[in-house]
Design an enzyme around this catalytic site. Structure first.
Site, PDB file in Angstrom:
ATOM      1  CG  HIS A   1      -0.564  -4.389   4.751  1.00 29.79           C
ATOM      2  ND1 HIS A   1      -1.011  -3.152   5.200  1.00 29.79           N
ATOM      3  CD2 HIS A   1      -2.165  -5.053   4.899  1.00 29.79           C
ATOM      4  CE1 HIS A   1      -2.467  -3.603   5.502  1.00 29.79           C
ATOM      5  NE2 HIS A   1      -2.724  -4.484   5.498  1.00 29.79           N
TER       6      HIS A   1
ATOM      7  CG  HIS B   1      -0.517  -0.001   2.654  1.00 29.97           C
ATOM      8  ND1 HIS B   1       0.071   1.060   3.422  1.00 29.97           N
ATOM      9  CD2 HIS B   1       0.334  -1.285   3.780  1.00 29.97           C
ATOM     10  CE1 HIS B   1       0.912   0.780   4.341  1.00 29.97           C
ATOM     11  NE2 HIS B   1       0.815  -0.076   4.420  1.00 29.97           N
TER      12      HIS B   1
END
Length: 221
Positions: A191, A55
């Protein structure tokens, strides 16, 4: 633990192919490799072509705070990063797209302009009471946990997940993708910790000292 994911640099996209680990099938863990299936194979093994994106920068990335599964939005810089990412990914096609359900990942995925399925299994490692703290504060308040982690002991970080639990979640999730999307191209926006856990599993360096210490925001692997 996004601050400690693998560092992946360079502008080339590296597509990971995941297939079963035949040497460790009894452990039911996936083996991922960039190598193709050997020509001498007598049967076809399920392979998924997986592209991973971390992200964009969140508010807590910018301030150096541990996030874990806290739902922290993108920073102003992160919103600029997703614009650049959407241009970089223009024209890329996938059979299916997934993302972590946390907003920093789902907002990054949304910027790519295609429907993406959110899934809680792709979340960052849960860091419990460490969430919101900076590295120095963690060292002061949880010194015993930090020492135990450095010694390789199975510690639930801040009362959240242990590394073993997290890596098992990653392996199980990737194995599920392999079964569901055999022969397909899959995009996953997730992530840093998830990318690191998958990558160290691919390279079989879990539990060892490794140069894989970070992955940049919006890095593609």
């Amino acid at each position: 633990m996004e601050e400690h994911g693998p560092k992946i640099t360079g502008s080339r996209r590296q597509h990971v192919e995941c297939r079963p680990n035949r040497d460790a099938e009894r452990e039911a863990t996936p083996q991922c490799t960039r190598a193709s299936i050997s020509a001498g194979a007598t049967h076809t093994l399920a392979v998924v072509h997986l592209t991973l994106i971390r992200h964009a920068e969140s508010v807590w990335n910018a301030t150096g705070q541990w996030q874990g599964q806290s739902d922290v939005p993108l920073s102003p810089r992160g919103r600029l990063q997703v614009r650049a990412l959407s241009q970089r990914m223009f024209g890329e096609t996938y059979d299916h797209r997934y993302c972590s359900d946390l907003c920093r990942a789902s907002e990054t995925a949304a910027a790519l302009g295609e429907p993406t399925e959110p899934d809680v299994r792709f979340r960052e490692i849960a860091v419990g009471l460490w969430a919101g703290l900076r590295r120095r504060e963690v060292g002061e308040r949880f010194s015993d946990e930090v020492d135990a982690l450095r010694a390789g002991e199975p510690v639930r970080i801040g009362g959240g997940e242990s590394m073993d639990e997290f890596e098992t979640r990653v392996d199980t999730t990737v194995e599920d993708l392999r079964r569901k999307h055999s022969g397909q191209r899959v995009l996953l926006v997730t992530h840093g910790g998830f990318v690191r856990a998958l990558t160290t599993g691919v390279l079989r360096v879990r539990g060892r000292l490794s140069p894989l210490v970070g992955v940049g925001n919006t890095a593609i692997s």
